[in-house]
Design a protein around this motif. Sequence first.
Motif, PDB file in Angstrom:
ATOM      1  N   LYS A   1       0.797  -1.228   0.000  1.00  0.00           N
ATOM      2  CA  LYS A   1       0.000   0.000   0.000  1.00  0.00           C
ATOM      3  C   LYS A   1       0.831   1.281   0.000  1.00  0.00           C
ATOM      4  N   TRP A   2       2.079   1.243   0.482  1.00  0.00           N
ATOM      5  CA  TRP A   2       2.901   2.446   0.601  1.00  0.00           C
ATOM      6  C   TRP A   2       4.029   2.455  -0.423  1.00  0.00           C
ATOM      7  N   LEU A   3       4.177   3.596  -1.111  1.00  0.00           N
ATOM      8  CA  LEU A   3       5.191   3.729  -2.155  1.00  0.00           C
ATOM      9  C   LEU A   3       5.913   5.069  -2.009  1.00  0.00           C
ATOM     10  N   LEU A   4       7.229   5.035  -1.999  1.00  0.00           N
ATOM     11  CA  LEU A   4       8.060   6.239  -2.014  1.00  0.00           C
ATOM     12  C   LEU A   4       8.624   6.406  -3.423  1.00  0.00           C
ATOM     13  N   SER A   5       8.503   7.613  -3.983  1.00  0.00           N
ATOM     14  CA  SER A   5       8.974   7.839  -5.353  1.00  0.00           C
ATOM     15  C   SER A   5       9.603   9.215  -5.482  1.00  0.00           C
TER      16      SER A   5
END
Length: 212
Positions: free
Chosen positions: A137-141
């Motif tokens: 569910k969590w994405l760093l970009s």
Amino acid sequence: QVGTEVSFEEDLGFTERNDMPTFLASVRLGERWKIEAEYLSLQRDNSRALSRTINWGDNTYPAGMTVTSEFSSDILRLSGAYSFIKDARMEAGVALGLHSTDFKVSIAAAGIGSDTGEVLAPLPTLGFYGAYAFTPKWLLSGRVDIFSLDYDDYEGQLINATLGVDYRLFRNLGLGLAYRYIDYDLSVTTSDYNGAINYGFSGPLLYLVSSF
């Protein structure tokens, strides 16, 4: 006559904060290739009595005169990208693109008239991007596009960077919060515009992301 260096915030009374819409679309071409298009539009205007004399284009606006000024920029970024790292949790790659900005700036006053400068600056860019999924569910970009150019009528530099976090609400829908930084330093000599623009903005970006 030599034009006056003008700060749109200090000399013309523009606010330092504004809201602006941003639209981004990305299409995958196989596993590692993709194309992207992004559009941003910033529109500002104000009326104010000048604290000093300004030479602008063919006109001179004396101190104490009330002037109406406008500034707009429409940014279109197109790029093709290749991910040299791509798996279920990580992605990193490089992008080549075109960062096109349509600037329009003007000053007008009763009894003197108006003078407008407009320039379309198509600037090639080199970009780097990356993303990491901590959980499903969590994405760093993050992404940064840069250019440095001295060619024909254009000379300058550009930095366009974004760092954000996405939360996936559902399989095809999510929310994101990011920080955006854009900085131009551009000199242009054309029939429609002869001058320099030092222009930048930064701040939070709240967005909705949908995938298909």
